[in-house]
Design a protein around this motif. Structure first.
Motif, mmCIF file in Angstrom:
data_model
loop_
_atom_site.group_PDB
_atom_site.id
_atom_site.type_symbol
_atom_site.label_atom_id
_atom_site.label_comp_id
_atom_site.label_asym_id
_atom_site.label_seq_id
_atom_site.Cartn_x
_atom_site.Cartn_y
_atom_site.Cartn_z
ATOM 1 N N LEU A 192 -2.511 1.612 -6.225
ATOM 2 C CA LEU A 192 -1.382 1.152 -5.423
ATOM 3 C C LEU A 192 -1.367 -0.368 -5.344
ATOM 4 O O LEU A 192 -0.312 -1.002 -5.486
ATOM 5 C CB LEU A 192 -1.452 1.760 -4.023
ATOM 6 C CG LEU A 192 -0.359 1.324 -3.046
ATOM 7 C CD1 LEU A 192 1.004 1.796 -3.525
ATOM 8 C CD2 LEU A 192 -0.649 1.863 -1.646
ATOM 9 N N LEU A 193 -2.518 -0.964 -5.135
ATOM 10 C CA LEU A 193 -2.600 -2.422 -5.033
ATOM 11 C C LEU A 193 -2.148 -3.084 -6.329
ATOM 12 O O LEU A 193 -1.425 -4.084 -6.324
ATOM 13 C CB LEU A 193 -4.029 -2.834 -4.690
ATOM 14 C CG LEU A 193 -4.273 -4.325 -4.428
ATOM 15 C CD1 LEU A 193 -3.442 -4.792 -3.245
ATOM 16 C CD2 LEU A 193 -5.752 -4.580 -4.176
ATOM 17 N N LYS A 194 -2.539 -2.513 -7.458
ATOM 18 C CA LYS A 194 -2.141 -3.055 -8.756
ATOM 19 C C LYS A 194 -0.636 -2.912 -8.983
ATOM 20 O O LYS A 194 -0.017 -3.753 -9.639
ATOM 21 C CB LYS A 194 -2.893 -2.340 -9.879
ATOM 22 C CG LYS A 194 -4.387 -2.623 -9.921
ATOM 23 C CD LYS A 194 -5.046 -1.812 -11.031
ATOM 24 C CE LYS A 194 -6.549 -2.056 -11.086
ATOM 25 N NZ LYS A 194 -7.196 -1.200 -12.128
ATOM 26 N N ALA A 195 -0.056 -1.857 -8.454
ATOM 27 C CA ALA A 195 1.349 -1.568 -8.721
ATOM 28 C C ALA A 195 2.311 -2.335 -7.831
ATOM 29 O O ALA A 195 3.487 -2.483 -8.158
ATOM 30 C CB ALA A 195 1.603 -0.068 -8.552
ATOM 31 N N ARG A 196 1.819 -2.836 -6.700
ATOM 32 C CA ARG A 196 2.718 -3.485 -5.748
ATOM 33 C C ARG A 196 3.281 -4.769 -6.336
ATOM 34 O O ARG A 196 2.570 -5.611 -6.863
ATOM 35 C CB ARG A 196 1.983 -3.784 -4.450
ATOM 36 C CG ARG A 196 2.934 -4.154 -3.310
ATOM 37 C CD ARG A 196 2.192 -4.671 -2.099
ATOM 38 N NE ARG A 196 3.060 -4.820 -0.951
ATOM 39 C CZ ARG A 196 3.933 -5.817 -0.786
ATOM 40 N NH1 ARG A 196 4.053 -6.737 -1.728
ATOM 41 N NH2 ARG A 196 4.694 -5.894 0.289
ATOM 42 N N GLY A 197 4.608 -4.948 -6.214
ATOM 43 C CA GLY A 197 5.272 -6.137 -6.723
ATOM 44 C C GLY A 197 5.206 -7.295 -5.747
ATOM 45 O O GLY A 197 4.684 -7.178 -4.631
ATOM 46 N N ASP A 198 5.768 -8.437 -6.169
ATOM 47 C CA ASP A 198 5.748 -9.635 -5.332
ATOM 48 C C ASP A 198 6.963 -9.733 -4.418
ATOM 49 O O ASP A 198 6.930 -10.415 -3.405
ATOM 50 C CB ASP A 198 5.696 -10.891 -6.227
ATOM 51 C CG ASP A 198 4.397 -10.982 -7.015
ATOM 52 O OD1 ASP A 198 3.362 -10.544 -6.487
ATOM 53 O OD2 ASP A 198 4.429 -11.482 -8.157
ATOM 54 N N GLY A 199 8.063 -9.066 -4.778
ATOM 55 C CA GLY A 199 9.281 -9.153 -3.980
ATOM 56 C C GLY A 199 9.279 -8.210 -2.799
ATOM 57 O O GLY A 199 8.285 -7.526 -2.530
ATOM 58 N N PRO A 200 10.407 -8.147 -2.092
ATOM 59 C CA PRO A 200 10.518 -7.221 -0.956
ATOM 60 C C PRO A 200 10.282 -5.773 -1.382
ATOM 61 O O PRO A 200 10.758 -5.337 -2.432
ATOM 62 C CB PRO A 200 11.961 -7.424 -0.481
ATOM 63 C CG PRO A 200 12.340 -8.780 -0.975
ATOM 64 C CD PRO A 200 11.620 -8.956 -2.272
ATOM 65 N N VAL A 201 9.549 -5.036 -0.551
ATOM 66 C CA VAL A 201 9.187 -3.652 -0.846
ATOM 67 C C VAL A 201 9.777 -2.738 0.222
ATOM 68 O O VAL A 201 9.668 -3.021 1.421
ATOM 69 C CB VAL A 201 7.656 -3.476 -0.903
ATOM 70 C CG1 VAL A 201 7.278 -2.010 -1.065
ATOM 71 C CG2 VAL A 201 7.073 -4.310 -2.031
ATOM 72 N N ALA A 202 10.381 -1.638 -0.225
ATOM 73 C CA ALA A 202 10.873 -0.608 0.692
ATOM 74 C C ALA A 202 10.066 0.660 0.474
ATOM 75 O O ALA A 202 9.854 1.085 -0.660
ATOM 76 C CB ALA A 202 12.349 -0.336 0.460
ATOM 77 N N LEU A 203 9.611 1.264 1.570
ATOM 78 C CA LEU A 203 8.809 2.481 1.527
ATOM 79 C C LEU A 203 9.616 3.661 2.038
ATOM 80 O O LEU A 203 10.278 3.572 3.088
ATOM 81 C CB LEU A 203 7.554 2.321 2.381
ATOM 82 C CG LEU A 203 6.709 3.575 2.631
ATOM 83 C CD1 LEU A 203 6.100 4.096 1.341
ATOM 84 C CD2 LEU A 203 5.618 3.291 3.664
ATOM 85 N N VAL A 204 9.540 4.772 1.307
ATOM 86 C CA VAL A 204 10.109 6.039 1.763
ATOM 87 C C VAL A 204 8.958 7.043 1.869
ATOM 88 O O VAL A 204 8.521 7.605 0.861
ATOM 89 C CB VAL A 204 11.180 6.566 0.794
ATOM 90 C CG1 VAL A 204 11.770 7.881 1.327
ATOM 91 C CG2 VAL A 204 12.284 5.534 0.587
ATOM 92 N N PRO A 205 8.421 7.265 3.071
ATOM 93 C CA PRO A 205 7.327 8.240 3.219
ATOM 94 C C PRO A 205 7.865 9.669 3.157
ATOM 95 O O PRO A 205 8.843 10.001 3.837
ATOM 96 C CB PRO A 205 6.760 7.927 4.603
ATOM 97 C CG PRO A 205 7.315 6.583 4.971
ATOM 98 C CD PRO A 205 8.648 6.521 4.303
ATOM 99 N N THR A 206 7.231 10.520 2.356
ATOM 100 C CA THR A 206 7.648 11.918 2.264
ATOM 101 C C THR A 206 6.413 12.808 2.154
ATOM 102 O O THR A 206 5.314 12.331 1.884
ATOM 103 C CB THR A 206 8.527 12.196 1.037
ATOM 104 O OG1 THR A 206 7.711 12.389 -0.128
ATOM 105 C CG2 THR A 206 9.514 11.058 0.773
ATOM 106 N N MET A 207 6.654 14.107 2.330
ATOM 107 C CA MET A 207 5.618 15.095 2.048
ATOM 108 C C MET A 207 5.967 15.880 0.790
ATOM 109 O O MET A 207 5.469 16.984 0.568
ATOM 110 C CB MET A 207 5.417 16.023 3.243
ATOM 111 C CG MET A 207 4.827 15.320 4.454
ATOM 112 S SD MET A 207 3.970 16.401 5.619
ATOM 113 C CE MET A 207 5.278 17.508 6.114
ATOM 114 N N GLY A 208 6.846 15.298 -0.042
ATOM 115 C CA GLY A 208 7.217 15.960 -1.281
ATOM 116 C C GLY A 208 8.277 17.016 -1.072
ATOM 117 O O GLY A 208 8.994 17.019 -0.067
ATOM 118 N N ALA A 209 8.407 17.939 -2.064
ATOM 119 C CA ALA A 209 9.488 18.927 -2.074
ATOM 120 C C ALA A 209 10.824 18.220 -1.887
ATOM 121 O O ALA A 209 11.631 18.580 -1.027
ATOM 122 C CB ALA A 209 9.261 20.000 -1.014
ATOM 123 N N LEU A 210 11.051 17.199 -2.701
ATOM 124 C CA LEU A 210 12.186 16.303 -2.514
ATOM 125 C C LEU A 210 13.517 17.014 -2.770
ATOM 126 O O LEU A 210 13.655 17.801 -3.701
ATOM 127 C CB LEU A 210 12.053 15.099 -3.444
ATOM 128 C CG LEU A 210 10.758 14.281 -3.315
ATOM 129 C CD1 LEU A 210 10.806 13.065 -4.239
ATOM 130 C CD2 LEU A 210 10.500 13.857 -1.876
#
Length: 277
Positions: free
Chosen positions: A12-30
């Protein structure tokens, strides 16, 4: 850019970008409701992170943790179509140390309405959301209005703990027949689904009234018509910020919330009502 699947904190740390980040927390079954949250997140940030984690802390001992739908491959397809940048899908061992001692306590607000029906649920929910906030470090987080008390509790936590995160509440997405989209809808048989439609009809009937007593009476009349096949847990009219029940003098916005069991499936729904019109 290809979708990145981060299975642990290092990824996760490697994947995080430098710009603004938006998080959508889910438990799956989208489903389409989750898609609407992702689209809202995409409109607000350069990078969208969707977490997929069935959180054991927010399930009681007799709830459906073991049978909660897990459709990870299909969820990844949804995320790819919606242009998600990162899916964070940790294991329970990654999220919780075996000797974990410190958790978030939801306080009085977490013990009423849905919290009274599911003791400890909001403690577990807030604990995992705070951990996700700390791990992902988002600028914005998007949640659905369908889980109205959850949304109110998260806003309370952000305010009380001085978290520098903007919380967005996205409108409830419904099926054409009015049933609020939920990962648990797949458990409903065809007859059960017809019974479950009483929830949205009751909310619609209540929303047409202008005083608390009339709102509740109109909604309850619809639920009563469903008969014993609908096992009502609660029907309440509450303040949107505190979830304390409102009295007859209340004017302005209120949340009409309902929870019921249809067959083996427990469903919740709500609508915002304007009182004193």
């Amino acid at each position: 850019m290809d979708l990145i699947v981060a299975r642990n904190r290092t990824d996760l740390l490697k994947a995080r970008g430098d710009g603004p980040v938006a998080l959508v927390p889910t438990m799956g079954a989208l489903h389409e409701g989750h898609r609407s949250l992702i689209r809202e997140a995409r409109a607000r940030a350069a990078q969208v992170v969707v977490s997929i984690f069935v959180n054991p802390l927010q399930f009681g001992p007799h709830e459906d943790f073991s049978r909660y739908p897990r459709t990870f491959d299909a969820d990844l397809e949804v995320c790819e179509v919606e242009g998600v940048d990162v899916v964070f899908a940790p294991s329970a061992e990654d999220m919780y140390a075996p000797d974990r001692q410190v958790s978030v306590r939801a306080g009085e607000m977490g013990r009423i309405v849905e919290g009274a029906a599911r003791p400890g649920h909001f403690d577990g929910m807030l604990t995992v959301v705070l951990k996700l906030f700390n791990l992902v470090r988002p600028d914005v987080a998007v949640f659905g209005q369908k889980d109205a008390q959850q949304l109110a509790m998260i806003r309370r936590m952000v305010a009380d703990l001085d978290l520098d995160i903007e919380i967005i509440g996205a409108p409830t997405v419904r099926e054409p027949d009015g049933l609020a989209l939920s990962s648990r809808n797949r458990y409903l048989s065809a007859p059960d689904r017809q019974v479950a439609l009483a929830l949205s009809r009751a909310l619609a009937a209540g929303a047409e009234r202008a005083t608390p007593s009339k709102v509740l009476a109109a909604a309850r009349a619809v639920l009563d018509e469903a008969g014993p096949a609908l096992d009502l847990d609660y029907l309440v009219l509450v303040d949107p910020a505190t979830f304390a029940e409102v009295d007859e003098s209340h004017s302005g916005a209120a949340v009409l919330a309902v929870a019921a069991r249809v067959g083996a499936t427990r469903l919740i729904d709500n609508v915002v009502v304007s009182l004193g019109r």
